[in-house]
Design a protein around this motif. Structure first.
Motif, PDB file in Angstrom:
ATOM      1  N   VAL A 304     -39.753  64.087 -85.088  1.00 40.00           N
ATOM      2  CA  VAL A 304     -39.960  62.484 -85.456  1.00 40.00           C
ATOM      3  C   VAL A 304     -41.685  61.900 -85.029  1.00 40.00           C
ATOM      4  CG1 VAL A 304     -38.969  60.554 -86.471  1.00 40.00           C
ATOM      5  CG2 VAL A 304     -37.183  62.388 -85.886  1.00 40.00           C
ATOM      6  N   ALA A 305     -42.148  61.807 -83.929  1.00 37.58           N
ATOM      7  CA  ALA A 305     -43.213  61.114 -83.975  1.00 37.58           C
ATOM      8  C   ALA A 305     -44.551  61.988 -84.860  1.00 37.58           C
ATOM      9  CB  ALA A 305     -43.372  60.381 -82.683  1.00 37.58           C
ATOM     10  N   GLU A 323     -42.895  57.728 -98.624  1.00 35.76           N
ATOM     11  CA  GLU A 323     -40.984  56.912 -98.393  1.00 35.76           C
ATOM     12  C   GLU A 323     -40.422  58.272 -97.531  1.00 35.76           C
ATOM     13  OE1 GLU A 323     -36.921  55.591 -99.775  1.00 35.76           O
ATOM     14  OE2 GLU A 323     -38.533  56.139-101.307  1.00 35.76           O
ATOM     15  N   LEU A 324     -40.378  58.259 -96.203  1.00 33.58           N
ATOM     16  CA  LEU A 324     -39.706  59.035 -95.125  1.00 33.58           C
ATOM     17  C   LEU A 324     -38.340  58.502 -94.784  1.00 33.58           C
ATOM     18  CD1 LEU A 324     -42.640  58.671 -91.951  1.00 33.58           C
ATOM     19  CD2 LEU A 324     -41.845  60.785 -93.818  1.00 33.58           C
ATOM     20  N   GLN A 325     -36.856  59.444 -94.977  1.00 33.02           N
ATOM     21  CA  GLN A 325     -35.525  59.189 -94.055  1.00 33.02           C
ATOM     22  C   GLN A 325     -34.998  59.560 -93.091  1.00 33.02           C
ATOM     23  OE1 GLN A 325     -33.679  59.572 -97.996  1.00 33.02           O
ATOM     24  NE2 GLN A 325     -31.579  59.745 -96.309  1.00 33.02           N
ATOM     25  N   LEU A 326     -35.389  60.003 -92.237  1.00 35.34           N
ATOM     26  CA  LEU A 326     -35.528  60.276 -90.962  1.00 35.34           C
ATOM     27  C   LEU A 326     -34.769  59.929 -89.744  1.00 35.34           C
ATOM     28  CD1 LEU A 326     -39.428  60.357 -89.635  1.00 35.34           C
ATOM     29  CD2 LEU A 326     -37.894  61.925 -90.978  1.00 35.34           C
ATOM     30  N   PRO A 327     -33.991  60.825 -89.020  1.00 33.86           N
ATOM     31  CA  PRO A 327     -33.149  60.512 -88.004  1.00 33.86           C
ATOM     32  C   PRO A 327     -33.464  59.208 -87.755  1.00 33.86           C
ATOM     33  CG  PRO A 327     -33.390  62.864 -88.275  1.00 33.86           C
ATOM     34  CD  PRO A 327     -34.472  62.326 -88.633  1.00 33.86           C
ATOM     35  N   SER A 328     -32.375  58.223 -87.123  1.00 36.17           N
ATOM     36  CA  SER A 328     -32.542  57.135 -86.400  1.00 36.17           C
ATOM     37  C   SER A 328     -33.268  57.391 -84.522  1.00 36.17           C
ATOM     38  CB  SER A 328     -31.953  55.903 -86.445  1.00 36.17           C
ATOM     39  OG  SER A 328     -30.799  57.142 -85.843  1.00 36.17           O
ATOM     40  N   SER A 329     -32.799  59.151 -84.676  1.00 34.08           N
ATOM     41  CA  SER A 329     -33.612  59.373 -82.823  1.00 34.08           C
ATOM     42  C   SER A 329     -33.701  60.396 -82.708  1.00 34.08           C
ATOM     43  CB  SER A 329     -31.855  59.088 -82.595  1.00 34.08           C
ATOM     44  OG  SER A 329     -30.623  59.571 -82.403  1.00 34.08           O
ATOM     45  N   GLU A 330     -34.321  60.946 -82.084  1.00 32.54           N
ATOM     46  CA  GLU A 330     -34.811  62.052 -82.106  1.00 32.54           C
ATOM     47  C   GLU A 330     -34.694  63.131 -81.920  1.00 32.54           C
ATOM     48  OE1 GLU A 330     -38.628  64.491 -82.734  1.00 32.54           O
ATOM     49  OE2 GLU A 330     -38.251  62.278 -82.738  1.00 32.54           O
ATOM     50  N   GLU A 338     -38.786  72.565 -84.302  1.00 31.68           N
ATOM     51  CA  GLU A 338     -40.053  71.761 -84.676  1.00 31.68           C
ATOM     52  C   GLU A 338     -41.124  72.019 -84.990  1.00 31.68           C
ATOM     53  OE1 GLU A 338     -40.312  69.753 -80.904  1.00 31.68           O
ATOM     54  OE2 GLU A 338     -38.483  68.350 -81.660  1.00 31.68           O
ATOM     55  N   LEU A 339     -41.653  73.123 -84.609  1.00 27.80           N
ATOM     56  CA  LEU A 339     -43.228  73.470 -85.125  1.00 27.80           C
ATOM     57  C   LEU A 339     -43.029  74.237 -86.695  1.00 27.80           C
ATOM     58  CD1 LEU A 339     -45.877  74.093 -85.021  1.00 27.80           C
ATOM     59  CD2 LEU A 339     -45.423  76.106 -83.425  1.00 27.80           C
ATOM     60  N   THR A 340     -41.647  75.037 -86.874  1.00 29.40           N
ATOM     61  CA  THR A 340     -41.797  75.164 -88.388  1.00 29.40           C
ATOM     62  C   THR A 340     -41.826  73.942 -89.102  1.00 29.40           C
ATOM     63  OG1 THR A 340     -40.752  77.639 -87.251  1.00 29.40           O
ATOM     64  CG2 THR A 340     -40.418  77.261 -89.369  1.00 29.40           C
ATOM     65  N   LEU A 341     -41.316  73.581 -89.306  1.00 36.35           N
ATOM     66  CA  LEU A 341     -40.474  72.229 -89.924  1.00 36.35           C
ATOM     67  C   LEU A 341     -41.968  71.434 -90.009  1.00 36.35           C
ATOM     68  CD1 LEU A 341     -37.559  70.774 -88.062  1.00 36.35           C
ATOM     69  CD2 LEU A 341     -37.590  71.928 -90.270  1.00 36.35           C
ATOM     70  N   TYR A 342     -42.660  71.322 -89.112  1.00 35.76           N
ATOM     71  CA  TYR A 342     -43.983  70.726 -89.117  1.00 35.76           C
ATOM     72  C   TYR A 342     -45.425  71.044 -89.965  1.00 35.76           C
ATOM     73  CZ  TYR A 342     -48.048  67.922 -87.953  1.00 35.76           C
ATOM     74  OH  TYR A 342     -49.001  66.637 -88.050  1.00 35.76           O
ATOM     75  N   ARG A 343     -44.872  72.698 -89.972  1.00 40.18           N
ATOM     76  CA  ARG A 343     -46.222  73.328 -90.936  1.00 40.18           C
ATOM     77  C   ARG A 343     -45.571  73.413 -92.286  1.00 40.18           C
ATOM     78  NH1 ARG A 343     -50.358  73.278 -87.800  1.00 40.18           N
ATOM     79  NH2 ARG A 343     -50.070  74.534 -85.988  1.00 40.18           N
TER      80      ARG A 343
END
Length: 451
Positions: A304-305, A323-330, A338-343
């Motif tokens: 998330v960060a 516009e970001l719609q992210l979970p409230s907590s990590e 995580e790396l795949t989503l970021y790429r």
């Protein structure tokens, strides 16, 4: 297919194969039938047949025609004329023999059952119907001639009744034996086909299991290549951030110290200030490149960060509102997920900047059960997916790589777009790798198939 070939629908190829495989056996069976019937006429009914020469000529033609038909049958060269010649040459002599030996009361009458069965089973149902029609026509003519008094019954007194009865019983037993033999061959062939089918299914299962194993090996190899690539990028990123970045910072500090020692109006001082500003820009570019290669915030603070940090820099660089719609907590995710989503996020936003001409982007990250989903949607120009085998030029190479990377971890990536309505890139990944389960099932099947 030959221009004169019999068109019996889609079953003609199978019919030609059946005739080809059984041509010699058909000839032998017909020769035995002809010899048997001709022998009955010669030994028992010759006194009642006035045209004995005609009977002999018919059966000689019967043998010669069947021998001649053996060649096109073996070469799969049958045509419509040959089929009708086959029917006439086989049924006409038997019809004449039936007529001369008693008409409807002839002991050779059941031969038509064999003939019709042969045509129906070996050639096709349509051919069997034709043979049946010809047989009914002949049987009707026998009954009509007998009713009009032209039948051979007047001369049958020359053949003792007891002999005719024995011939009927014997010939019936002969036909019954042929039927039993045919049934045994039929069930034997059926059993052989079932065994071949079972063997083919077993081989198919073995090959499928082997394919799963090889696919898993390819997946593991691809995964190792991805991991090696990421490790290299991480090393380069660290080198840029720690060594190269620190070296530039040290040079800036030295230039700053020299600048302070020069007079304020010195030309050299202005040149040093300009050099320091250029180094500051270079340092910022190096840090940006380091973050692109491998974001330290992803390892230190989580997905998330890392998304928030990357999106902030993206908006500053391109002017596109995000516009970001992210979970409230990590969310707790495996590092490779995580790396795949970021790429995927990097690639999707890179395509937005290069191709979309968008003003707004909406990013959603959500977890549903044991799956996590990332969506990047823009309001750009879009494209018509149905009219393209691939996205616009330059768009698909990175996405194809991301799709392969998602598949490595049991996920999927898809691109949705309409002309003038923007584009959406969606990736879904399981938090439990389903590809590993497929591999284990494939290994188990492969072991069972190979014993």
């Amino acid at each position: 297919m030959h221009s004169g070939a019999i068109k019996l629908g889609d079953s003609w190829i199978l019919c030609a194969e059946r005739v080809h495989d059984r041509a010699f056996h058909m000839f032998v069976a017909r020769a035995l039938e002809g010899l048997t019937v001709w022998g009955i006429l010669e030994w028992f009914y010759a006194p009642a047949i006035q045209q004995l020469w005609l009977a002999r000529g018919l059966f000689l033609a019967y043998f010669l025609v069947n021998l001649a038909l053996l060649i096109p049958q073996r070469r799969k060269k049958l045509n419509r004329s040959m089929l009708w010649l086959d029917i006439v040459a086989n049924i006409a002599p038997m019809a004449a023999a039936t007529h001369w030996s008693g008409g409807l009361y002839s002991p050779v009458l059941p031969i038509f059952v064999i003939k019709i069965g042969n045509y129906g089973l070996i050639y096709s149902v349509q051919t069997g119907v034709r043979a049946l029609g010809a047989t009914i026509l002949l049987l009707g003519s026998f009954g009509l001639t007998a009713h009009l008094g032209f039948g051979p019954s007047a001369a049958l007194h020359l053949v003792p009744e007891q002999t005719r009865q024995r011939l009927t019983i014997g010939f019936g037993a002969f036909l019954f034996g042929i039927g039993c033999y045919g049934a045994l061959r039929f069930f034997r062939e059926l059993s052989d086909r079932e065994r071949r089918l079972a063997a083919a299914l077993e081989e198919q299962q073995r090959l499928y299991a082997q394919l799963l194993v090889e696919q898993e090996q390819l997946r593991l190899l691809s995964q190792r290549l991805v991991e090696a690539s990421e490790a290299t990028l991480q090393a380069v990123s660290r080198e840029l951030h720690d060594d190269f970045g620190q070296a530039i910072t040290a040079v800036r500090m030295d230039l700053n110290r020299v600048e302070r020692e020069l007079p304020p109006t010195s030309t050299a001082r202005q040149q040093l200030r300009s050099a320091r500003h250029q180094l500051a820009n270079i340092l910022q570019n190096v840090r940006n490149l380091s973050q692109i290669l491998r974001p330290g915030v992803l390892d230190d603070l989580g997905l998330v960060a890392a998304i928030e940090s990357y999106v902030t820099r993206f908006s500053e660089r391109t002017g596109v509102s995000v516009e970001l719609q992210l979970p409230s907590s990590e969310p707790t995710l495996p590092p490779e997920i995580e790396l795949t989503l970021y790429r995927v996020l990097q690639e999707a936003l890179t395509n937005v900047a290069r191709h979309a001409r968008a003003h707004n982007v909406h990013i959603t990250l959500e977890r549903t059960g044991d799956r996590i989903r990332l969506s990047v949607r823009d309001d750009g120009k879009g494209f018509v997916v149905a009219e393209r085998t691939a996205p616009p030029s330059g768009f698909g190479l990175g996405i194809a790589g991301m799709r392969e990377r998602a598949q490595l971890y049991g996920g999927n990536l898809r691109v949705q777009s309409k002309l003038g309505e923007g584009t959406e890139v969606i990736v879904e990944l399981p938090l439990v790798n389903t590809a590993e389960g497929d591999r284990e099932r494939g290994v188990a099947q492969h072991r069972r198939a190979t014993g």
